[in-house]
Each structure stands twice: as structure tokens, then as C-alpha cells.
Design a protein around this motif. Structure first.
Motif, PDB file in Angstrom:
ATOM      1  N   ASN A 101      18.518   3.350  89.663  1.00 43.60           N
ATOM      2  CA  ASN A 101      17.800   3.941  88.412  1.00 43.60           C
ATOM      3  C   ASN A 101      18.430   5.112  87.850  1.00 43.60           C
ATOM      4  OD1 ASN A 101      15.843   1.960  88.394  1.00 43.60           O
ATOM      5  ND2 ASN A 101      14.368   2.925  89.514  1.00 43.60           N
ATOM      6  N   ASP A 102      19.416   5.658  88.473  1.00 44.18           N
ATOM      7  CA  ASP A 102      20.266   6.718  87.978  1.00 44.18           C
ATOM      8  C   ASP A 102      21.429   6.178  86.703  1.00 44.18           C
ATOM      9  OD1 ASP A 102      21.357   9.058  87.471  1.00 44.18           O
ATOM     10  OD2 ASP A 102      22.677   8.861  89.196  1.00 44.18           O
ATOM     11  N   ALA A 103      20.822   5.957  85.776  1.00 46.11           N
ATOM     12  CA  ALA A 103      21.550   5.477  84.616  1.00 46.11           C
ATOM     13  C   ALA A 103      22.612   6.546  83.930  1.00 46.11           C
ATOM     14  CB  ALA A 103      21.029   5.039  83.415  1.00 46.11           C
ATOM     15  N   THR A 104      23.919   6.262  83.497  1.00 48.61           N
ATOM     16  CA  THR A 104      24.675   7.122  82.630  1.00 48.61           C
ATOM     17  C   THR A 104      24.733   6.756  81.332  1.00 48.61           C
ATOM     18  OG1 THR A 104      26.709   8.377  82.673  1.00 48.61           O
ATOM     19  CG2 THR A 104      26.894   6.173  83.353  1.00 48.61           C
ATOM     20  N   THR A 105      24.961   7.788  80.465  1.00 46.97           N
ATOM     21  CA  THR A 105      25.084   7.135  78.876  1.00 46.97           C
ATOM     22  C   THR A 105      26.537   6.863  78.678  1.00 46.97           C
ATOM     23  OG1 THR A 105      25.173   9.398  78.073  1.00 46.97           O
ATOM     24  CG2 THR A 105      23.208   8.351  78.290  1.00 46.97           C
ATOM     25  N   LEU A 106      26.833   5.863  77.834  1.00 44.51           N
ATOM     26  CA  LEU A 106      28.249   5.588  77.370  1.00 44.51           C
ATOM     27  C   LEU A 106      28.116   4.912  76.047  1.00 44.51           C
ATOM     28  CD1 LEU A 106      29.986   2.702  79.190  1.00 44.51           C
ATOM     29  CD2 LEU A 106      27.687   3.002  78.889  1.00 44.51           C
ATOM     30  N   PHE A 107      29.098   5.023  75.264  1.00 50.08           N
ATOM     31  CA  PHE A 107      29.447   4.259  74.063  1.00 50.08           C
ATOM     32  C   PHE A 107      30.256   3.431  74.123  1.00 50.08           C
ATOM     33  CE2 PHE A 107      30.591   3.864  69.450  1.00 50.08           C
ATOM     34  CZ  PHE A 107      29.456   3.268  69.086  1.00 50.08           C
ATOM     35  N   TRP A 108      31.487   3.479  74.633  1.00 47.32           N
ATOM     36  CA  TRP A 108      32.690   2.746  74.876  1.00 47.32           C
ATOM     37  C   TRP A 108      32.552   2.144  76.379  1.00 47.32           C
ATOM     38  CZ3 TRP A 108      34.734   1.227  70.480  1.00 47.32           C
ATOM     39  CH2 TRP A 108      34.657   2.071  69.385  1.00 47.32           C
ATOM     40  N   ALA A 109      32.607   0.760  76.243  1.00 51.09           N
ATOM     41  CA  ALA A 109      32.398   0.063  77.454  1.00 51.09           C
ATOM     42  C   ALA A 109      33.807  -0.457  77.485  1.00 51.09           C
ATOM     43  CB  ALA A 109      31.530  -1.015  77.418  1.00 51.09           C
ATOM     44  N   GLY A 110      34.524  -0.147  78.610  1.00 47.04           N
ATOM     45  CA  GLY A 110      35.945  -0.507  78.907  1.00 47.04           C
ATOM     46  C   GLY A 110      36.140  -1.728  79.676  1.00 47.04           C
ATOM     47  N   VAL A 111      37.166  -2.588  79.404  1.00 43.98           N
ATOM     48  CA  VAL A 111      37.495  -3.599  80.291  1.00 43.98           C
ATOM     49  C   VAL A 111      38.162  -3.134  81.570  1.00 43.98           C
ATOM     50  CG1 VAL A 111      37.306  -5.167  78.176  1.00 43.98           C
ATOM     51  CG2 VAL A 111      39.608  -4.456  79.044  1.00 43.98           C
ATOM     52  N   SER A 112      38.669  -3.887  82.314  1.00 44.68           N
ATOM     53  CA  SER A 112      39.262  -3.577  83.718  1.00 44.68           C
ATOM     54  C   SER A 112      40.563  -3.396  83.198  1.00 44.68           C
ATOM     55  CB  SER A 112      39.093  -4.775  84.379  1.00 44.68           C
ATOM     56  OG  SER A 112      37.762  -4.989  84.854  1.00 44.68           O
ATOM     57  N   GLN A 113      41.109  -2.121  83.800  1.00 42.07           N
ATOM     58  CA  GLN A 113      42.636  -1.754  83.307  1.00 42.07           C
ATOM     59  C   GLN A 113      43.537  -2.782  84.163  1.00 42.07           C
ATOM     60  OE1 GLN A 113      43.494   0.607  80.961  1.00 42.07           O
ATOM     61  NE2 GLN A 113      41.395   0.324  80.301  1.00 42.07           N
ATOM     62  N   HIS A 114      43.412  -3.287  85.091  1.00 37.94           N
ATOM     63  CA  HIS A 114      44.399  -3.790  85.934  1.00 37.94           C
ATOM     64  C   HIS A 114      44.445  -5.155  85.232  1.00 37.94           C
ATOM     65  CE1 HIS A 114      40.782  -5.376  87.983  1.00 37.94           C
ATOM     66  NE2 HIS A 114      41.538  -6.159  88.371  1.00 37.94           N
ATOM     67  N   TRP A 115      43.349  -5.717  84.646  1.00 33.52           N
ATOM     68  CA  TRP A 115      43.613  -7.021  84.043  1.00 33.52           C
ATOM     69  C   TRP A 115      44.127  -6.768  82.416  1.00 33.52           C
ATOM     70  CZ3 TRP A 115      38.763 -10.874  84.661  1.00 33.52           C
ATOM     71  CH2 TRP A 115      39.098 -11.213  86.109  1.00 33.52           C
ATOM     72  N   LEU A 116      43.910  -5.772  81.928  1.00 33.19           N
ATOM     73  CA  LEU A 116      44.471  -5.175  80.588  1.00 33.19           C
ATOM     74  C   LEU A 116      45.909  -5.066  80.840  1.00 33.19           C
ATOM     75  CD1 LEU A 116      43.219  -4.757  77.777  1.00 33.19           C
ATOM     76  CD2 LEU A 116      43.450  -2.455  78.272  1.00 33.19           C
ATOM     77  N   LYS A 117      46.268  -4.509  81.652  1.00 35.44           N
ATOM     78  CA  LYS A 117      47.676  -4.404  82.114  1.00 35.44           C
ATOM     79  C   LYS A 117      48.333  -5.716  82.230  1.00 35.44           C
ATOM     80  CE  LYS A 117      51.255  -2.013  84.945  1.00 35.44           C
ATOM     81  NZ  LYS A 117      51.338  -0.924  85.877  1.00 35.44           N
ATOM     82  N   LEU A 118      47.554  -6.533  82.974  1.00 33.34           N
ATOM     83  CA  LEU A 118      48.409  -7.955  83.117  1.00 33.34           C
ATOM     84  C   LEU A 118      48.378  -8.716  81.681  1.00 33.34           C
ATOM     85  CD1 LEU A 118      49.354 -10.211  84.996  1.00 33.34           C
ATOM     86  CD2 LEU A 118      46.856 -10.828  85.298  1.00 33.34           C
TER      87      LEU A 118
END
Length: 340
Positions: A202-219
Motif C-alpha cells: 500500500n506504499d504507492a509511488t507516483t510516476l508518469f513514464w513507465a520504463g521497459v526492462s533495460q537489459h531487454w531493451l539493450k538486447l
């Protein structure tokens, strides 16, 4: 009085047993059979989860014939959807078509992660092109997504919350310009709340940009330069050779964008290159669960930037095919998940 107290635990155990029997018997037999089948499927895991949206994308993906159904357990039917079990280039995968929109996308992603032994999700489909440097037929593998459908719709004199990310003043688009006050006022774009296994409950954080996984993006960056299809058929081809681009930004909302002014606003306000109706929901759900995720989207139309009719009906099948080719190429490069 003492005799009644002695019999109380026995009475409670009988009631609890009855409740358990009733609750189990309330589960439909079809669901019980599906859960038994899922247990058998999971014994051969882990799998790569594959998630697309609607029939043209599924037809392009299955039409490549690179997906090989599991001969023993080819599919599991659950909640009105069919989860297909099989392999691609020897990699174990579970594929499902979720349906259009963010609710469908989030629900199916969570269901897949809860019930199946899935170690990561590849989400794919077609999208509208927001970036003029991209063209129909191109494929984008974005680094992050925003939910651009989370609005505060204000009255004409309303003030924007300072925590909001951007605002769209409808009056700026009056024709003729400056012709009175536009009663639609303005919209302000809000961040989302992210609940995650990496944080306290129940401890939410706010974000606008949700990022994909960096190691998969590098691949995925190794896919740039891959060969993509140029022609829908022998008589209908694109004027240029399609390209694959890694690392742009995408927007998601339960809105089909086919409006030049709004397209221009999305690009200027957020720098996004594509617009779709599912990706942010898939990425957010995977982030909540701490599961790797990547998104692959093919450009099917110009989201209203065209002259004339939207091109999705004309080039959607080509965009879906190029997306499927990129998905297959990415899966072939993933380490692990080999069938046994």
C-alpha cells in the motif's frame, strides 16, 4: 455452561469444513479443469509470456508458422481467453490475445503472471505514428510509456494542479482563433500510482513514464537494421523501406487517435512517437510484479496526420507482420527458456 464451551470448538470446525466444501463446490468445473491443466503446463516452465491485442495481430503472428503448439497441452482456456502453449525456435512461450484497451491488457497481464510460470512478457501489436521521422510500416521498441488518458478535466477558469505533467487548453484550437471562451476548458495530465513488490504494501509511488526492462531493451538494440516487409501485396507497396527503431517513447490511452491537432500536441508535450491503447497498462503491471517486460509496436497509420482516410485498414496487416517478425527475432536472441 461448561458443557457448551467444550462443544464450541467442534461446532466451529464443522462450520468451517462446511464453508470450505461450499466454496470449492462453487468453483465451476471448467475452471477446476483449467487450473489442473495450468499446473501441468507450469511443470515445464518457465516461459516467455507473449501478449497481443486483436485478431489482425494474432493472424500475422500465428501466420508465420514459427509458433509450434505444445503437442500435449496446446492451450488453456481461461476467463474467455485462450492461452496457447508452445515454442518459438525452441524457446518455451505462452501466447494470449487480450483484447482492446487498458482494462483488458492489465487484467490479462496480471492473470498470466498469477497463474502461469512466466518469467517475462513481450507485448506487441500495431500503433499510430506520432513522430514525423517515423513512417507507416516502421517498428518501434520504445524505452518508456506514459498513460496519457489520466486526465483532470477542468472548467475554463480552473487551475492546473502543479503536480500534473502537462495541460491541453482546448480554447487554443478554436476556429477562428480567439473566438470567445471555449466551455470545454482544459485538460491536465496526471501521473499514476505504482504499487510494486519492491515497496511496502500500500506504499504507492507516483510516476508518469513507465520504463521497459533495460537489459531487454539493450538486447533489442541488436535488431536495428533487420529486414522488414515493404509490400502488402504485389500491387501495394510502401514508398520507402521500413526501419526498426529502439529507444523512443510511446503513449497509451483508451483513445484511438485519428486527429492531427491532438497528434501534434502529444508529440510537442511529451515527445512520444507512437500511440496505442494497451502498452502502458502491460508495462505498469509488470513493474508492479517485478517482471521483465518489453514492447514492440508497428506503425499502421499516422494517427490523423494523413490527408484522407486513416491508413490502418490498408497497411495494418503489413504493420502487424513487421511487428511479428521483430518479436520472433527478439525471442531468438533471448538466453534461456529452452524446451526440454
Amino acid at each position: 455452561m461448561a458443557a457448551k464451551l467444550v462443544t464450541l470448538p467442534y461446532f466451529a470446525s464443522v462450520v468451517l469444513t462446511c464453508l470450505l466444501v461450499v466454496s470449492v463446490s462453487a468453483i465451476p468445473s471448467k475452471k477446476i479443469n483449467s487450473l489442473k491443466l495450468i499446473k501441468q503446463v507450469n511443470s515445464k516452465g518457465p516461459y516467455i509470456g507473449l501478449l497481443t491485442v486483436f485478431p489482425p495481430e494474432e493472424n500475422a503472428f500465428l501466420g508465420t508458422a514459427d509458433f509450434k503448439p505444445n503437442p500435449e497441452h496446446p492451450f488453456v482456456n481461461l476467463s474467455g481467453r485462450r492461452y496457447r502453449v508452445g515454442t518459438i525456435y525452441g524457446k518455451k512461450v505462452i501466447y494470449v490475445r487480450c483484447g482492446i484497451g487498458m482494462v483488458n491488457a492489465a487484467a490479462v497481464t496480471q492473470q498470466m503472471l498469477d497463474l502461469f510460470d512466466v518469467a517475462g512478457i513481450v507485448h506487441f501489436g500495431i500503433s499510430g505514428n506520432i513522430n514525423n521521422s517515423m513512417s507507416i510500416g516502421d517498428v518501434s521498441i520504445p524505452k518508456q510509456f506514459a498513460n496519457t488518458g489520466l486526465w483532470n478535466w477542468l472548467n475554463p477558469k480552473g487551475t492546473v494542479d502543479p503536480d500534473d505533467v502537462a495541460q491541453l487548453e482546448v480554447g487554443k484550437y478554436n476556429v477562428p482563433k480567439g473566438d470567445g471562451v471555449n466551455l470545454l476548458g482544459k485538460l491536465s495530465y496526471s501521473p499514476e500510482q505504482l504499487f510494486s513488490v519492491s515497496r511496502e504494501p500500500n506504499d504507492a509511488t507516483t510516476l508518469f513514464w513507465a520504463g521497459v526492462s533495460q537489459h531487454w531493451l539493450k538486447l533489442a538494440s541488436s535488431l536495428e537494421g533487420m529486414e522488414l516487409e515493404k509490400c502488402v501485396n504485389s500491387s501495394l507497396c510502401l514508398p520507402q523501406k521500413p526501419k526498426l527503431v529502439v529507444g523512443l517513447k510511446g503513449s497509451t490511452a483508451d483513445i484511438f487517435v485519428d486527429n492531427a491537432a491532438y497528434r501534434d500536441f502529444l508529440y510537442k508535450a511529451f515527445g512520444v512517437s507512437s500511440a496505442d491503447m494497451e502498452s502502458s497498462a502491460v508495462v505498469m503491471t509488470c513493474l508492479s510484479n517485478g517482471i521483465p517486460v518489453i514492447v514492440i509496436r508497428g506503425m499502421s497509420d499516422l494517427a490523423g496526420g494523413q490527408s484522407g482516410e486513416n491508413a490502418m485498414d490498408t497497411y495494418g496487416s503489413l504493420a502487424a507482420l513487421n511487428t511479428a517478425k521483430a518479436v520472433l527475432k527478439f525471442i531468438s536472441k533471448l538466453p534461456g527458456y529452452n524446451s526440454r
